[in-house]
Design an enzyme around this catalytic site. Structure first.
Site, mmCIF file in Angstrom:
data_model
loop_
_atom_site.group_PDB
_atom_site.id
_atom_site.type_symbol
_atom_site.label_atom_id
_atom_site.label_comp_id
_atom_site.label_asym_id
_atom_site.label_seq_id
_atom_site.Cartn_x
_atom_site.Cartn_y
_atom_site.Cartn_z
ATOM 1 N N ALA A 66 0.914 -1.171 -0.047
ATOM 2 C CA ALA A 66 0.058 -0.262 -0.033
ATOM 3 C C ALA A 66 0.856 1.088 -0.069
ATOM 4 O O ALA A 66 2.127 1.102 0.047
ATOM 5 C CB ALA A 66 -0.905 -0.011 1.487
ATOM 6 N N GLY A 109 -0.373 -5.354 0.106
ATOM 7 C CA GLY A 109 -1.565 -5.012 -0.766
ATOM 8 C C GLY A 109 -0.938 -5.747 -2.091
ATOM 9 O O GLY A 109 -2.182 -6.211 -2.691
ATOM 10 N N GLU A 112 -1.859 -9.349 -1.973
ATOM 11 C CA GLU A 112 -3.431 -9.278 -1.679
ATOM 12 C C GLU A 112 -4.007 -9.214 -3.265
ATOM 13 O O GLU A 112 -4.862 -9.944 -3.403
ATOM 14 C CB GLU A 112 -3.596 -8.560 -0.789
ATOM 15 C CG GLU A 112 -3.419 -9.011 0.736
ATOM 16 C CD GLU A 112 -3.653 -7.835 1.838
ATOM 17 O OE1 GLU A 112 -3.026 -6.654 1.508
ATOM 18 O OE2 GLU A 112 -4.071 -7.870 2.660
ATOM 19 N N GLU A 132 3.281 -6.555 6.482
ATOM 20 C CA GLU A 132 2.715 -5.651 7.273
ATOM 21 C C GLU A 132 3.002 -5.625 8.959
ATOM 22 O O GLU A 132 3.126 -4.653 9.473
ATOM 23 C CB GLU A 132 1.038 -5.688 7.169
ATOM 24 C CG GLU A 132 0.715 -5.406 5.950
ATOM 25 C CD GLU A 132 0.437 -6.558 4.902
ATOM 26 O OE1 GLU A 132 0.996 -7.588 5.079
ATOM 27 O OE2 GLU A 132 -0.054 -6.274 3.938
#
Lengths: 258, 263
Positions: A66, A109, A112, A132
């Protein structure tokens, strides 16, 4: 086609390729990027022309996570009202086959996003991870849920709890990726596969994808029921007639999506 | 770029990295690792560099790890040699082996321990007649590292690899050539000239194709024939798209010398 800033959309035949366009930020997924991906997939699903989509980051990096600059400004209330979960939902709801072509880092992300795809083609330089935990947070877009379903408890827990990455060969062995190719050929192979898929009956593709997704959503009994209903429904389609006739007549079927 | 423990020169598409701690037989300390790492990154990233020469100053090539950096006092806690490999030697070996440009090594004198295995990780190894290769690890209770236990049996065969690793004998350059450990053994005073000539040649070759050759050879060490045939198909597909392939074929058809750009 609409103009996007963070992604480039390329349509070849029935295959839509979305390429992330912020290599200088290692394709970090800021809000806008996710919104654009969701918009592009929504538009693709609404039309008739596109039958399969590919998401690609480039030869060196898929998406390294992210956008931390964006995220660091968020307090709890901002996070509560964050529009991003909505974008992720729309990406997950894309009803057509989605293939991720992953070279280099697919982290946080990015990992993901790859897991939102139905199929992951990995370049041999690919690295998957959910780092993360190093930032005092946890995966927020399915990393704790889709990863464990893909690779099993021990490996998923190791990755989520330690933040350590796995390479393409491990991702293949664990079932996160479906095949590993040379990094220069990743996109080509993904698109080739997408064209193969795009030549199938679009009705059957949508039903098959939904049925596969049911495997994560429901117990075996209801999953089998869903499968049966979809199977019966397809029995009423012209494409099924065409598919079986073409097979028996030893020719290539021409599917119309009816 | 200024270095203290190495010399690094880029000249006409060739990079030359010279280990430069001659009074310590060019053994590796932390600083030398850092400097070699920085130089290797440049070689990796700079597309104008099409060949690397690894050489050394003084009478030896490289004595491996500088043990004075690692002196273990009696009663002191054991050092974590694994961390030193993980952070320093292993990345260097990976860089040399995965670098998609040819790496020539000129072994001018004794190459011992990690020094021997760093040399053996290079693509074309030249050695001066008086040079020696020594797997000295067994003499201090260690095992060959820096890829030694991987490369030795592949280069020399199990019997010779075992002999070298368990006995720690000095293997002469001539013997190394006979065993297939290295490409060529040359007279001491011819080493620099031969290395120079070879790198000049390699720097004008189709670098992209040479890089793909390295990639395929490396993969072959783990692949089945089937997997390797698939890989050859994919890499040839890439090689066939290079400018140098077009140039090579058209020069052949026109009966002229090709001019390769490395792309």
């Amino acid at each position: 086609m609409t103009d996007y800033e963070d992604i480039a959309a390329d349509l070849q035949g029935a295959v839509l390729t979305l390429s992330l366009q912020r290599p200088e930020a290692l394709n970090a997924l800021r809000q806008q990027t996710l919104a654009e991906i969701a918009d592009a997939l929504d538009a693709a699903a609404a039309g008739e022309q596109i039958r399969c989509a590919v998401v690609y980051g480039g030869e060196k990096v898929f998406a390294a996570g992210a956008d931390l600059n964006e995220m660091s400004a968020y307090d709890m209330i901002d996070t509560l009202n964050d529009p991003r979960p909505g974008y992720w939902k729309r990406i997950a709801a894309f009803p057509l086959p989605l293939i991720a072509a992953v070279n280099g880092f697919a982290l946080g992300g990015g990992c993901e996003l790859a897991m939102h795809a139905d199929i992951v083609i990995a370049g041999s330089n690919a690295r998957f991870g959910q780092p993360e935990i190093n930032l005092g947070i946890i995966p927020g877009a399915g990393g704790t849920q889709r990863l464990i379903r893909a690779v099993g408890k021990s490996l998923a827990s190791k990755m989520v709890l330690s933040g350590e990455f796995i390479d393409a060969a491990s991702a293949l062995a664990a079932g996160l990726a479906s095949e590993v190719v040379q990094p220069e050929l990743t996109l080509e192979r993904a698109q080739q596969l997408a064209h193969t898929i795009a030549a199938k009956s679009p009705l059957a593709l949508r039903q098959a994808k939904q049925a596969l997704q049911q495997a994560f959503e429901s117990p075996l009994g209801s999953g089998l029921e869903f499968e049966r209903k979809a199977f019966v429904m397809l029995a009423g389609s012209e494409d099924r007639r065409e598919g079986i006739d073409a097979f028996l007549e030893k020719r290539k079927p021409e599917f119309k999506g009816r | 770029m200024t270095f203290e423990t190495i010399e690094f020169v880029v000249d006409e598409a060739r990079a030359k990295l010279t280990l430069n701690r001659p009074d310590k037989l060019n053994s590796f300390n932390a600083q030398m690792h850092e400097e070699v790492r920085a130089a290797m990154k440049t070689v990796q990233r700079d597309d104008s560099i099409r060949c690397l020469l690894l050489a050394a100053n003084g009478r030896g090539f490289c004595a491996g790890q500088d043990l004075s950096d690692r002196n273990v006092a009696p009663g002191a806690e054991a050092p974590d040699l694994g961390a030193s490999l993980e952070q320093r030697y292993n990345p260097l070996i990976r860089r040399l082996v995965k670098l998609e440009k040819p790496v020539v090594c000129a072994v001018n004198g004794v190459a011992a321990g990690a020094g021997a295995n760093i040399a053996l990780a290079c693509d074309i190894v030249l050695a001066a007649e008086s040079a020696k290769f020594i797997q000295s690890f067994c003499n201090i209770g260690l095992l060959p590292d820096s890829g030694g236990t991987w490369s030795l049996p592949r280069l020399a065969g199990r019997a010779r690899a075992m002999g070298m690793a368990l006995l720690g004998d000095k293997i002469s350059a001539r013997q190394a050539e006979d065993w297939g450990l290295i490409w060529k053994c040359v007279a001491d005073d011819e080493l620099a000239g031969t290395a120079e000539q070879l790198t000049r040649h390699l720097a004008t070759r189709p670098t992209r194709g040479l890089g793909l050759i390295k990639r395929a050879m490396l993969a072959s060490q783990d692949n089945s024939l089937d997997a390797q045939l698939d890989l050859e198909r994919d890499l040839q597909r890439l090689a066939g798209r290079s400018d140098d392939y077009r140039e090579g074929v058209s020069a052949f058809m026109d009966k002229r010398e090709p001019e390769f750009k490395g792309r």
